[in-house]
Scaffold this motif. Structure first.
Motif, PDB file in Angstrom:
ATOM      1  N   TRP A 206      -9.683 -11.276  34.060  1.00 39.56           N
ATOM      2  CA  TRP A 206     -10.042 -10.085  33.270  1.00 39.56           C
ATOM      3  C   TRP A 206      -8.791  -9.466  32.648  1.00 39.56           C
ATOM      4  O   TRP A 206      -8.802  -9.049  31.475  1.00 39.56           O
ATOM      5  CB  TRP A 206     -10.770  -9.075  34.179  1.00 39.56           C
ATOM      6  CG  TRP A 206     -11.244  -7.835  33.483  1.00 39.56           C
ATOM      7  CD1 TRP A 206     -11.600  -7.710  32.163  1.00 39.56           C
ATOM      8  CD2 TRP A 206     -11.407  -6.539  34.071  1.00 39.56           C
ATOM      9  NE1 TRP A 206     -11.983  -6.419  31.901  1.00 39.56           N
ATOM     10  CE2 TRP A 206     -11.884  -5.675  33.059  1.00 39.56           C
ATOM     11  CE3 TRP A 206     -11.231  -6.022  35.352  1.00 39.56           C
ATOM     12  CZ2 TRP A 206     -12.163  -4.328  33.289  1.00 39.56           C
ATOM     13  CZ3 TRP A 206     -11.512  -4.682  35.584  1.00 39.56           C
ATOM     14  CH2 TRP A 206     -11.975  -3.848  34.560  1.00 39.56           C
ATOM     15  N   GLU A 207      -7.716  -9.410  33.421  1.00 42.39           N
ATOM     16  CA  GLU A 207      -6.452  -8.912  32.863  1.00 42.39           C
ATOM     17  C   GLU A 207      -6.052  -9.749  31.653  1.00 42.39           C
ATOM     18  O   GLU A 207      -5.648  -9.223  30.617  1.00 42.39           O
ATOM     19  CB  GLU A 207      -5.340  -8.989  33.919  1.00 42.39           C
ATOM     20  CG  GLU A 207      -5.459  -7.972  35.038  1.00 42.39           C
ATOM     21  CD  GLU A 207      -4.193  -7.946  35.901  1.00 42.39           C
ATOM     22  OE1 GLU A 207      -4.010  -8.883  36.698  1.00 42.39           O
ATOM     23  OE2 GLU A 207      -3.390  -7.017  35.755  1.00 42.39           O
ATOM     24  N   ASN A 208      -6.168 -11.082  31.789  1.00 43.37           N
ATOM     25  CA  ASN A 208      -5.794 -11.962  30.683  1.00 43.37           C
ATOM     26  C   ASN A 208      -6.624 -11.710  29.428  1.00 43.37           C
ATOM     27  O   ASN A 208      -6.081 -11.587  28.327  1.00 43.37           O
ATOM     28  CB  ASN A 208      -5.975 -13.425  31.107  1.00 43.37           C
ATOM     29  CG  ASN A 208      -4.659 -14.035  31.585  1.00 43.37           C
ATOM     30  OD1 ASN A 208      -3.714 -13.320  31.903  1.00 43.37           O
ATOM     31  ND2 ASN A 208      -4.603 -15.354  31.638  1.00 43.37           N
ATOM     32  N   ARG A 209      -7.945 -11.639  29.600  1.00 47.59           N
ATOM     33  CA  ARG A 209      -8.809 -11.414  28.429  1.00 47.59           C
ATOM     34  C   ARG A 209      -8.416 -10.134  27.702  1.00 47.59           C
ATOM     35  O   ARG A 209      -8.352 -10.087  26.473  1.00 47.59           O
ATOM     36  CB  ARG A 209     -10.282 -11.292  28.865  1.00 47.59           C
ATOM     37  CG  ARG A 209     -11.058 -12.577  28.871  1.00 47.59           C
ATOM     38  CD  ARG A 209     -12.567 -12.319  28.917  1.00 47.59           C
ATOM     39  NE  ARG A 209     -12.973 -11.437  30.003  1.00 47.59           N
ATOM     40  CZ  ARG A 209     -13.084 -11.826  31.280  1.00 47.59           C
ATOM     41  NH1 ARG A 209     -12.809 -13.062  31.637  1.00 47.59           N
ATOM     42  NH2 ARG A 209     -13.465 -10.958  32.204  1.00 47.59           N
ATOM     43  N   THR A 210      -8.153  -9.097  28.496  1.00 44.85           N
ATOM     44  CA  THR A 210      -7.810  -7.809  27.900  1.00 44.85           C
ATOM     45  C   THR A 210      -6.462  -7.880  27.186  1.00 44.85           C
ATOM     46  O   THR A 210      -6.306  -7.409  26.046  1.00 44.85           O
ATOM     47  CB  THR A 210      -7.779  -6.727  29.006  1.00 44.85           C
ATOM     48  OG1 THR A 210      -8.977  -6.834  29.778  1.00 44.85           O
ATOM     49  CG2 THR A 210      -7.677  -5.347  28.406  1.00 44.85           C
ATOM     50  N   MET A 211      -5.495  -8.514  27.855  1.00 43.90           N
ATOM     51  CA  MET A 211      -4.160  -8.658  27.249  1.00 43.90           C
ATOM     52  C   MET A 211      -4.220  -9.482  25.970  1.00 43.90           C
ATOM     53  O   MET A 211      -3.603  -9.122  24.964  1.00 43.90           O
ATOM     54  CB  MET A 211      -3.239  -9.322  28.285  1.00 43.90           C
ATOM     55  CG  MET A 211      -1.941  -9.865  27.716  1.00 43.90           C
ATOM     56  SD  MET A 211      -0.810 -10.445  29.010  1.00 43.90           S
ATOM     57  CE  MET A 211      -1.731 -11.752  29.797  1.00 43.90           C
ATOM     58  N   PHE A 212      -4.978 -10.590  25.984  1.00 43.82           N
ATOM     59  CA  PHE A 212      -5.066 -11.442  24.788  1.00 43.82           C
ATOM     60  C   PHE A 212      -5.700 -10.676  23.633  1.00 43.82           C
ATOM     61  O   PHE A 212      -5.277 -10.803  22.483  1.00 43.82           O
ATOM     62  CB  PHE A 212      -5.877 -12.714  25.068  1.00 43.82           C
ATOM     63  CG  PHE A 212      -5.257 -13.630  26.107  1.00 43.82           C
ATOM     64  CD1 PHE A 212      -3.914 -13.532  26.439  1.00 43.82           C
ATOM     65  CD2 PHE A 212      -6.028 -14.595  26.746  1.00 43.82           C
ATOM     66  CE1 PHE A 212      -3.348 -14.366  27.403  1.00 43.82           C
ATOM     67  CE2 PHE A 212      -5.472 -15.439  27.708  1.00 43.82           C
ATOM     68  CZ  PHE A 212      -4.128 -15.319  28.035  1.00 43.82           C
ATOM     69  N   ALA A 213      -6.731  -9.872  23.947  1.00 37.89           N
ATOM     70  CA  ALA A 213      -7.384  -9.087  22.889  1.00 37.89           C
ATOM     71  C   ALA A 213      -6.378  -8.133  22.252  1.00 37.89           C
ATOM     72  O   ALA A 213      -6.300  -8.014  21.023  1.00 37.89           O
ATOM     73  CB  ALA A 213      -8.574  -8.311  23.461  1.00 37.89           C
ATOM     74  N   ILE A 214      -5.593  -7.474  23.086  1.00 31.91           N
ATOM     75  CA  ILE A 214      -4.599  -6.525  22.554  1.00 31.91           C
ATOM     76  C   ILE A 214      -3.569  -7.266  21.702  1.00 31.91           C
ATOM     77  O   ILE A 214      -3.272  -6.873  20.563  1.00 31.91           O
ATOM     78  CB  ILE A 214      -3.894  -5.767  23.705  1.00 31.91           C
ATOM     79  CG1 ILE A 214      -4.873  -4.848  24.441  1.00 31.91           C
ATOM     80  CG2 ILE A 214      -2.700  -4.964  23.165  1.00 31.91           C
ATOM     81  CD1 ILE A 214      -4.318  -4.238  25.720  1.00 31.91           C
TER      82      ILE A 214
END
Ligand code: ZN
Length: 580
Positions: free
Chosen positions: A389-397
């Motif tokens: 979940w951290e990764n998905r959020t970071m990639f989106a940003i």
């Protein structure tokens, strides 16, 4: 005593300034010790105190001081770097448990100490365009994670980063005029070498980064306590808590009050509500690089709480700074302190939450029974469901904001929290930890793929490191409440609900100088008492003796306890700052 209260009155201004910033959203220059980042080299020696009763060179007469003078010099050096001296802090106590003893319970250990097993961390550089594929690199000096800040300045060709304690790790960098489009720093919370080596098969991709890039061997976090807010600020400021101010989770503000590292209440996990200048007196590499380039560089971070905020720095609280992106998990969603930082709305609306990851973890052990290793997939941030979940959020940003899209170097910092949280919940030796470390290894592999696809293989640098190791089971779990009770019974005859010690932590006790004075007690008296304090003393009246400790009741719990004002003496008698 009078010295402490005088300082409390006269040094209350910075908190007022902070309050004004929060109310008005205005910006001020840094008001604590060093507005323009003067050079603050680590002293190589500290003047000996000649007025003390014992000569500095011979071992002191007092038993508790003799104990402290027998500490390994490298421990004392790390404690010295982690201790902000002066004022009421002179009355607070430095606590060094005898390893493997620790403050906590027989599952939930703490990890705030100068020992090698907590200090040693990976310091991995990866990036075809900029990192020598040197593998495991031994230096002839002591590398620390504080070296990252000047190393980034070197990578970016940034001459504006001031000379501080740390040194650029040029040994692992390629000789090139090019600068990276993006530097990503991935900090594995609690991912020190002892936790990784406990589960050697759980991180094949991290091992691969060492083979294709470089790991700086024998790297340490550099200061004690080895605790999240302090060490994350080391890596961004290029110096240590003694100089950058973020000493622990509970920090003495200039007025003597106890605040959180980045929030008004210590341990508050939510988005920071406090101006970071209350504790953090040094600018970060991101602060300075961003401002020097008219805030054109993109700066962002993502973490499970506010304790890691030192990674990026002051945001708009810095004069000439802007609202860098700070995604902080709070009550199940990403949040920020909008006065000083920013957060795009889409992280909570367009990015899938952790539900799918929780289901996947549940199914991975054979059946969809809502359980992972026999219990619910929680705490979420201590489970293998968190890093994806951290990764998905970071990639989106990074994708939507354009991190790494132009030639001005952008900086992104991510903290993978789950290993630390799993360690506190089940301990680092529990099988949950293996799953969690593997989930972070997967996440880092996914991050490399994202960077290759979106920034380009030769255009970025990825750094993987950690903020501390973890404490395995086996030592005495020191009960802080029993100590507080014993101190009350021993020293405190004044019935006012206040103790001679106001607050305890894993590495330091916060004193109440007024209460000590009222009882005719000094911090030296309390230190002397605690130095002789045994396992037997720490077992509450009538409680059962924990298994395995029946014959160890006379063992002392601490290697040393001494007041902050005696630290210069301990530095002198151990010759802790002698080597470079
Ligand atoms: Zn922790």
């Amino acid at each position: 005593m009078s010295e402490a209260s005088r300082r409390r009155r006269t040094r209350a201004l910075p908190l007022l300034v902070a309050a004004l910033v929060l109310a008005g959203g205005a910006t001020f220059a840094l008001t604590r010790s060093d507005g323009d980042d003067p050079v603050s080299p680590e002293p190589t020696a500290e003047p000996l105190k000649t007025s003390d009763d014992e000569p500095a060179v011979a071992l002191p007469k007092k038993a508790y001081l003799r104990d402290a003078c027998r500490l390994p010099p490298k421990w004392v050096k790390r404690i010295h770097r982690g201790w902000a001296p002066g004022g009421i802090r002179d009355y607070d106590l430095v606590i060094v448990p005898a390893p493997p003893n620790y403050m906590g319970t027989f599952v939930n250990t703490s990890h705030s100490a100068p020992y090698d097993f907590l200090q040693k961390v990976p310091l991995i550089f990866y990036g075809e365009g900029f990192v020598e594929p040197a593998g495991r690199v031994q230096l002839d000096r002591e590398p620390t994670i504080a070296d990252l800040a000047p190393t980034y300045a070197e990578l970016m060709g940034f001459g504006g980063f001031p000379e501080r304690t740390a040194t650029a790790l040029t040994e692992v960098l390629k000789d090139t005029e090019e600068t990276p489009k993006l530097i990503v720093t991935a900090v594995i919370d609690g991912g020190g070498w002892n936790a990784l080596e406990e589960w050697p098969d759980a991180w094949p991709r991290i091992a691969g980064l060492i083979d294709e890039g470089a790991n700086v061997e024998e790297a340490i976090v550099g200061s004690s306590p080895s605790i999240t807010p302090a060490t994350h600020t080391n890596l961004s400021t290029g110096t240590f808590p003694r100089y950058h101010g973020v000493t622990a989770i509970a920090v003495r503000a200039d007025d003597g009050s106890i605040v959180g590292s980045f929030a008004e209440v210590p341990g508050n996990p939510g988005p920071a509500v406090m101006d970071p200048r209350v504790t953090m007196t040094k600018t970060t590499i991101a602060d300075l690089w961003d401002r020097a380039n008219d805030n054109e560089p993109l700066v962002g971070m993502l973490a499970a709480g506010n304790l890691q905020l030192g990674m990026i720095g002051h945001g708009a609280a810095l004069e000439g700074g802007d609202k860098d992106i700070a995604a902080i998990l709070s009550r199940g969603e990403w949040a920020t302190n909008p006065e000083l930082y920013s957060l795009p709305e889409y992280v909570n609306t367009d990015v899938a939450g952790p539900e799918g990851d929780v289901e996947a973890i549940d199914r991975a052990d054979g059946e969809a029974d809502g359980k992972w290793k026999g219990h619910a997939v929680e705490p979420l941030d201590g489970s293998p469901a968190f890093a994806p979940w951290e990764n998905r959020t970071m990639f989106a940003i990074m994708e939507r904001e354009g991190f790494g899209a132009d030639d001005v170097t952008d900086l992104f910092y991510v903290n993978y929290k789950a290993p630390d949280k799993a360690g506190h919940t089940w301990n680092m030796v529990a099988p949950e930890q293996e799953d969690v470390i593997r989930s972070v290894d997967d996440a880092i592999a996914e991050l490399v793929d994202w960077l290759d696809a979106n920034v380009g293989g030769e255009e970025y640098v990825l750094v993987v490191t950690a903020d501390h190791g973890q404490t395995p089971l086996g030592g005495w779990a020191i009960s802080r409440s029993e100590i507080s009770g014993d101190l009350g019974r021993q020293f405190d005859g004044v019935e006012n609900g206040k103790g001679v010690i106001g607050r305890t932590s894993a590495s330091s006790f916060f004193s109440n100088p007024d209460e000590m004075e009222a009882n005719g007690v000094t911090p030296e008296d309390v230190s002397s008492f605690l130095s002789r304090y045994t396992i037997g003393d720490n077992i509450p009246e009538g409680a059962e003796i924990p298994e395995g400790f029946e014959n160890r009741l006379d063992e002392r719990i601490f290697d040393a306890v001494f007041p902050g004002r005696k630290l210069p003496k301990i530095v002198a008698c151990t010759n802790a700052l002698a080597e470079g």
